[in-house]
Design a protein around this motif. Structure first.
Motif: not given
Length: 246
Positions: A6-7, A19-21, A105-107, A134-139
């Motif tokens: 989850v990006i 960069a993480q995204a 996959g990704a959302f 799943h993991d979560v990448i902050p934005g």
């Protein structure tokens, strides 16, 4: 096991992608995107643009999913719950059929997945029907872009900030500072005219709109500019910061 990223892709500007995204984008085989109709094609187009810009070896694909219509009127919370349940059913079926047993996959969440975004809540329901982790990448959020564009701090010294909705603002009023997200009713009009407001729409995009002043000075202008933007694009995402005069 299937894995879902989850990006958070930030608010509009591809330069906000972290960069993480970028690392997670390059790890993804299938991107799931909600098809919200022709008027909101720009939102899917931006997601595709981000992938084209940052993915080094294109081998991914996009799967666009029909977005169920959320009921209006009646019990708001029940309407949202029903909408989330239908989304979860669609997502679970897509993950089963479009992603291999060990696929990634990704959302892509506009802004940050934790702030006024339903992806994480819906994935909790999806997990009842299909196994994945799943993991979560902050934005970067619209709030951060709003304050950066207006060149202001979010809070007064030593004071809290409330993040709320237009409905809650109308019901409870304003005390101190509050950020209001996606307020179709321009609820700031219920605040005293001396209330300070910093408003922004389409933040981070070439169509960005900014207005600042007091509610008495610029309230009518915001209502007009907002309506014009929605008519021009067919959709609008806006955010504003209010600060009481007390």
């Amino acid at each position: 096991m299937r894995h879902i990223h989850v990006i958070g892709i930030g608010a509009g500007d591809p330069d906000f992608v972290t960069a993480q995204a970028v690392s997670a984008l390059n790890d993804t085989q299938v991107f799931f995107a909600m098809d919200k109709g022709a008027q909101k094609d720009e939102l899917v187009a931006l997601r595709r643009l981000i992938c084209e810009r940052f993915i080094e070896e294109p081998g991914y694909r996009f799967v666009e999913l029909p977005d169920p219509v959320r009921a209006s009127g009646g019990d708001y919370r029940q309407n949202v719950a029903d909408w989330h349940a239908e989304r979860a059913r669609i997502w679970a079926q897509a993950i089963k059929t479009e992603l291999g047993a060990d696929g990634v996959g990704a959302f892509l969440a506009w802004g940050d997945p934790s702030l006024y975004d339903s992806t994480l809540r819906i994935l909790e329901r999806v997990a009842e029907h299909v196994e994945f982790d799943h993991d979560v990448i902050p934005g970067i959020t619209a709030i951060q872009v709003l304050t950066a564009r207006h060149r202001i701090p979010l809070n007064d010294v030593g004071e809290p900030v409330l993040i709320t909705t237009g409905r809650k603002l109308r019901e409870e009023g304003l005390a101190g500072s509050a950020v209001v997200m996606l307020d179709a009713d321009c609820s700031f009009q219920h605040c005293p005219p001396e209330t300070r407001i910093w408003w922004g729409a389409y933040l981070g995009t070439p169509d960005e709109l900014l207005v600042a002043g007091t509610v008495g000075e610029v309230g009518d202008e915001i209502v007009r500019v907002r309506a014009e933007g929605r008519d021009r694009h067919g959709w609008i995402m806006d955010t504003y910061l209010l600060r009481s005069a007390d």
